[in-house]
Design an enzyme around this catalytic site. Structure first.
Site, mmCIF file in Angstrom:
data_model
loop_
_atom_site.group_PDB
_atom_site.id
_atom_site.type_symbol
_atom_site.label_atom_id
_atom_site.label_comp_id
_atom_site.label_asym_id
_atom_site.label_seq_id
_atom_site.Cartn_x
_atom_site.Cartn_y
_atom_site.Cartn_z
ATOM 1 C CB CYS A 100 -5.213 6.344 -6.490
ATOM 2 S SG CYS A 100 -6.702 7.231 -6.972
ATOM 3 C CG ASN A 211 1.332 11.042 2.412
ATOM 4 O OD1 ASN A 211 0.383 10.422 1.925
ATOM 5 N ND2 ASN A 211 1.379 12.356 2.411
HETATM 6 C C1 LIG Z 1 -6.721 16.670 -4.486
HETATM 7 C C2 LIG Z 1 -5.856 15.486 -4.198
HETATM 8 C C3 LIG Z 1 -5.375 14.730 -5.245
HETATM 9 C C4 LIG Z 1 -4.549 13.615 -5.016
HETATM 10 N N1 LIG Z 1 -4.008 12.953 -6.071
HETATM 11 C C5 LIG Z 1 -3.085 11.974 -5.840
HETATM 12 C C6 LIG Z 1 -2.345 11.388 -6.897
HETATM 13 O O1 LIG Z 1 -2.457 11.759 -8.072
HETATM 14 N N2 LIG Z 1 -1.463 10.404 -6.580
HETATM 15 C C7 LIG Z 1 -1.267 9.974 -5.289
HETATM 16 O O2 LIG Z 1 -0.450 9.071 -5.032
HETATM 17 N N3 LIG Z 1 -1.939 10.524 -4.272
HETATM 18 C C8 LIG Z 1 -2.812 11.537 -4.519
HETATM 19 N N4 LIG Z 1 -3.413 12.165 -3.477
HETATM 20 C C9 LIG Z 1 -3.099 11.726 -2.096
HETATM 21 C C10 LIG Z 1 -1.914 12.559 -1.575
HETATM 22 O O3 LIG Z 1 -0.749 12.319 -2.338
HETATM 23 C C11 LIG Z 1 -1.628 12.191 -0.110
HETATM 24 O O4 LIG Z 1 -1.261 10.843 -0.027
HETATM 25 C C12 LIG Z 1 -2.830 12.431 0.785
HETATM 26 O O5 LIG Z 1 -3.437 13.683 0.518
HETATM 27 C C13 LIG Z 1 -2.427 12.374 2.259
HETATM 28 O O6 LIG Z 1 -1.447 13.350 2.544
HETATM 29 P P1 LIG Z 1 -1.823 14.751 3.264
HETATM 30 O O7 LIG Z 1 -2.603 14.402 4.503
HETATM 31 O O8 LIG Z 1 -0.513 15.385 3.547
HETATM 32 O O9 LIG Z 1 -2.675 15.519 2.300
HETATM 33 C C14 LIG Z 1 -4.237 13.245 -3.682
HETATM 34 C C15 LIG Z 1 -4.722 14.025 -2.629
HETATM 35 C C16 LIG Z 1 -5.508 15.135 -2.872
HETATM 36 C C17 LIG Z 1 -5.983 15.974 -1.718
#
Ligand SMILES: Cc1cc2nc3c(=O)[nH]c(=O)nc-3n(C[C@H](O)[C@H](O)[C@H](O)COP(=O)(O)O)c2cc1C
Length: 344
Positions: A100, A211
């Site tokens: 994060c 991811n």
């Molecule tokens: C609204 C939102 C909140 C997120 N909160 C977290 C979180 O609490 N912990 C975390 O490790 N990643 C968090 N992420 C990142 C996601 O876990 C992920 O790594 C990121 O969205 C990339 O994956 P994607 O392209 O499939 O969305 C968040 C992403 C979004 C969109």
């Protein structure tokens, strides 16, 4: 007695931790769509868990399992206490957030900035492993700021693996800690899937999940040629029914998944149950907004849900009314066979 049914298991596909999205109600909704996909909580900080309302922060229903608790923190002793809590509460895995980039998290000195301190992360993992028999996993980026060479990530993983972590979820984008907002940090830095594939090739005994930017299960399964698992975040929220194909495609379970109508029937009962405990209905209904994504009923459905006031007295009737607007053939559509059920 502790439920250890999922100990030692790994998952080819999971739904990412997402703050303000992957709360227990979203997870319950997703569990009506896929029985096997690993679900994560949103990140919960050690400070919140040590000083806050644990029932509220950790409570979940058995139906949500398999379920991983994601922690944010940088203090080995605090993380150890929280890992122990994860086990006591019946989670299946405890995951440390090293991805994060938000300012708030950086000020707390955890999240993505910890990639610059692999030895500290190793101490955190070692302390957590001592405190729990649950699998301790780490979710991280491919790099941060100038620390973005493949070798930097490999060094991070090597150091943390020596502390006993053998499962890593890698968001295939670096994080820029100054100058980009968290949202931009999920779109602006380019995806570098090859770095994650290389990590798996260089550390074949580790379980490496990829991811970032995966929008279909077909893409997820394509990654599985190179890595052990794929995690989807935004796609799972923006198009939840995508996961109706996951059990067949990724877990070899031929049982038919719920249709959207069956899923909504289950949610109606769930809604009634929670409203009886005083929960405002929109806290559950909001997770249904995208249920008909990519269907011709999508806009109608979203409008119907958004225009309701969601008063507790009328919520069930309002949801039933919205369901009544959706054509039967959409509500009752059976997901296709696994080969065809990539996007529907
Ligand atoms: C609204 C939102 C909140 C997120 N909160 C977290 C979180 O609490 N912990 C975390 O490790 N990643 C968090 N992420 C990142 C996601 O876990 C992920 O790594 C990121 O969205 C990339 O994956 P994607 O392209 O499939 O969305 C968040 C992403 C979004 C969109």
């Amino acid at each position: 007695m502790l439920d250890t049914a999922h100990r030692g298991q790994t998952w080819p596909v999971s739904i990412a931790p997402m703050m303000d999205r992957t709360d227990r109600h979203y997870r319950y909704c997703m569990r009506q769509i896929t029985r096997h996909t690993l679900l994560y909580t949103e990140m919960i900080t050690t400070a919140a868990l040590l000083h806050g309302d644990r029932n509220k922060l950790l409570g979940f229903s058995e139906a949500e399992k398999p379920l991983a608790l994601q922690l944010g923190g940088d203090d080995p002793a605090h993380l150890a206490t929280c890992a122990r809590l994860a086990e006591d509460w019946g989670y299946d895995e405890v995951n440390l957030n090293v991805g994060c980039p938000s300012d708030r998290v950086q000020h707390g000195h955890f999240g993505a900035c910890l990639m610059a301190q692999p030895a500290l992360v190793a101490r955190c993992v070692a302390a957590m492993r001592q405190a729990t028999t649950l699998p301790v996993t780490v979710k991280h980026r491919i790099g941060i700021d100038d620390l973005d060479r493949y070798e930097d990530m490999a060094n991070f993983v090597h150091t943390v693996a020596q502390a006993g972590c053998d499962r890593f979820v890698v968001h295939a984008r670096k994080a820029v800690l100054q100058g980009l907002r968290p949202r931009e940090n999920r779109t602006v830095p380019p995806l570098r899937y090859d770095d994650v594939y290389r990590l798996k090739a260089d550390f074949p005994t580790l379980h490496i999940e990829i991811n970032g930017g995966i929008t279909t299960l077909l893409q997820a399964t394509a990654h599985l040629q190179y890595v052990d698992g794929a995690m989807l975040g935004r796609a799972a929220y923006d198009h939840p029914y995508l996961f109706a194909a996951a059990d067949a495609l990724c877990f070899g379970d031929a049982a038919l998944p719920h249709t959207r109508r069956q899923m909504l029937d289950a949610i109606l009962s769930y809604l009634e149950c929670w409203m009886a405990q005083g929960l405002p209905p929109y806290r559950i209904v909001r997770h249904l907004l995208n249920l008909f994504a990519y269907q011709r009923a999508a806009r109608l459905w979203k409008r119907a849900l958004s225009e309701c006031t969601w008063a507790p007295e009328t919520a069930v009737a309002a949801l039933r009314g919205a369901i009544g607007l959706v054509p039967d053939e959409v509500l009752d559509a059976q997901p296709q066979t696994a080969e065809h059920a990539i996007v529907f």
